[in-house]
Design a protein around this motif. Structure first.
Motif, PDB file in Angstrom:
ATOM      1  N   PHE A 100      -5.915  -4.109  32.537  1.00  0.00           N
ATOM      2  CA  PHE A 100      -4.721  -4.062  31.694  1.00  0.00           C
ATOM      3  C   PHE A 100      -4.708  -2.824  30.798  1.00  0.00           C
ATOM      4  CE2 PHE A 100      -4.434  -8.614  32.745  1.00  0.00           C
ATOM      5  CZ  PHE A 100      -3.077  -8.678  33.068  1.00  0.00           C
ATOM      6  N   ALA A 101      -5.889  -2.276  30.537  1.00  0.00           N
ATOM      7  CA  ALA A 101      -5.977  -1.080  29.690  1.00  0.00           C
ATOM      8  C   ALA A 101      -5.371   0.152  30.357  1.00  0.00           C
ATOM      9  CB  ALA A 101      -7.431  -0.801  29.318  1.00  0.00           C
ATOM     10  N   THR A 102      -5.077   0.042  31.664  1.00  0.00           N
ATOM     11  CA  THR A 102      -4.456   1.169  32.364  1.00  0.00           C
ATOM     12  C   THR A 102      -2.944   1.209  32.154  1.00  0.00           C
ATOM     13  OG1 THR A 102      -4.097  -0.081  34.419  1.00  0.00           O
ATOM     14  CG2 THR A 102      -6.224   1.019  34.161  1.00  0.00           C
ATOM     15  N   ILE A 103      -2.389   0.157  31.564  1.00  0.00           N
ATOM     16  CA  ILE A 103      -0.942   0.072  31.358  1.00  0.00           C
ATOM     17  C   ILE A 103      -0.554   0.834  30.089  1.00  0.00           C
ATOM     18  CG2 ILE A 103       1.019  -1.490  31.141  1.00  0.00           C
ATOM     19  CD1 ILE A 103      -0.580  -1.811  33.748  1.00  0.00           C
ATOM     20  N   PRO A 104       0.279   1.885  30.213  1.00  0.00           N
ATOM     21  CA  PRO A 104       0.651   2.708  29.049  1.00  0.00           C
ATOM     22  C   PRO A 104       1.208   1.911  27.873  1.00  0.00           C
ATOM     23  CG  PRO A 104       1.383   3.761  31.074  1.00  0.00           C
ATOM     24  CD  PRO A 104       0.894   2.394  31.453  1.00  0.00           C
ATOM     25  N   GLU A 105       2.036   0.917  28.161  1.00  0.00           N
ATOM     26  CA  GLU A 105       2.651   0.137  27.082  1.00  0.00           C
ATOM     27  C   GLU A 105       1.614  -0.689  26.314  1.00  0.00           C
ATOM     28  OE1 GLU A 105       5.732   1.346  29.853  1.00  0.00           O
ATOM     29  OE2 GLU A 105       3.807   0.338  30.163  1.00  0.00           O
ATOM     30  N   VAL A 106       0.604  -1.152  27.019  1.00  0.00           N
ATOM     31  CA  VAL A 106      -0.476  -1.904  26.364  1.00  0.00           C
ATOM     32  C   VAL A 106      -1.235  -1.001  25.409  1.00  0.00           C
ATOM     33  CG1 VAL A 106      -2.677  -3.100  26.728  1.00  0.00           C
ATOM     34  CG2 VAL A 106      -0.731  -3.578  28.235  1.00  0.00           C
ATOM     35  N   ARG A 107      -1.565   0.203  25.882  1.00  0.00           N
ATOM     36  CA  ARG A 107      -2.328   1.132  25.058  1.00  0.00           C
ATOM     37  C   ARG A 107      -1.504   1.595  23.852  1.00  0.00           C
ATOM     38  NH1 ARG A 107      -6.964   1.903  27.350  1.00  0.00           N
ATOM     39  NH2 ARG A 107      -7.559   3.231  25.622  1.00  0.00           N
TER      40      ARG A 107
END
Length: 226
Positions: A100-107
């Motif tokens: 999930f850390a690869t998702i820009p919006e999450v970061r």
């Protein structure tokens, strides 16, 4: 000069353990950013959402409220008013968090929260991109690493002491997979900041690593001695 210490490194390098002890000895606040990513991974997993469903993730992110509180000096993660500090430590959630850390919006969502925490008080913050992205102006930047076998043995010991039935070969494979995910992701990959000091913990005790980081911190900013 600020009193921020950024500690980055791969899975199993001992970042959280080391960061906690450094913070305690220097009288700073410890911020475990990995717990925040695990919190989001836990929420998404319980909703049956996978990391390859960006549209669903964006929608659900709006429903997530994350808070950090401290009880007896220990960081607790509150997810939508529920303390999930124990639930997020399950191996499957740690593995999902890396995806999930690869998702820009999450970061992006967590980046603002992490910077807000650091702006309020002197902190020791650990993660994958703290020195390179989250706190690029940190006084001290450390990149912790260790041999894959050593990291797997440490994680195995940690989990078995908690009573979990795990296989060290599976743990090693998981660590290698997470290393590849973290270093090759397009958004904020795991990398050593140009001005970060490399500390290999493979043959060092926890106290030796803590001592080395404190020495570095005090050399960078004498205020850490006070």
């Amino acid at each position: 000069m600020n009193k921020e210490i950024a500690i980055d490194g791969p899975a199993g390098a001992g970042k959280s353990t080391i960061a906690k002890k450094v913070a305690e000895k220097l009288g700073l606040v410890y911020v475990d950013t990995g717990a925040m990513f695990r919190g989001i991974a836990l929420y998404m997993t319980e909703k049956g959402i996978e990391a390859n469903e960006p549209d669903r993730i964006k929608t659900e992110l709006e429903k997530i409220k994350l808070d950090i509180v401290y009880e007896d000096g220990e960081q607790q993660l509150i997810l939508n008013d529920e303390n999930v500090s124990k639930s997020i430590r399950k191996p499957e959630i740690s593995k999902a968090a890396s995806a999930f850390a690869t998702i820009p919006e999450v970061r992006a969502r967590l980046l603002n929260l992490q910077r807000e925490l650091a702006a309020k008080r002197p902190v020791v913050m650990d993660g994958r991109d703290i020195g390179s992205k989250v706190l690029p102006e940190a006084t001290v930047k450390i990149f912790l690493t260790a041999d894959v076998k050593v990291r797997a043995e440490r994680r195995y010991k940690e989990l078995t002491e908690k009573g979990e039935n795990v296989d060290i070969a599976d743990i090693m494979a998981d660590i290698k997979n997470r290393d590849e995910q973290d270093t090759k992701r397009a958004v904020s990959p795991l990398t050593q900041a140009e001005d970060a000091i490399l500390v290999d913990t493979s043959s060092l005790s926890i106290d030796e690593v803590v001592g080395a980081i404190i020495k570095i911190a005090c050399e960078k900013n004498p205020e850490f001695n006070k």
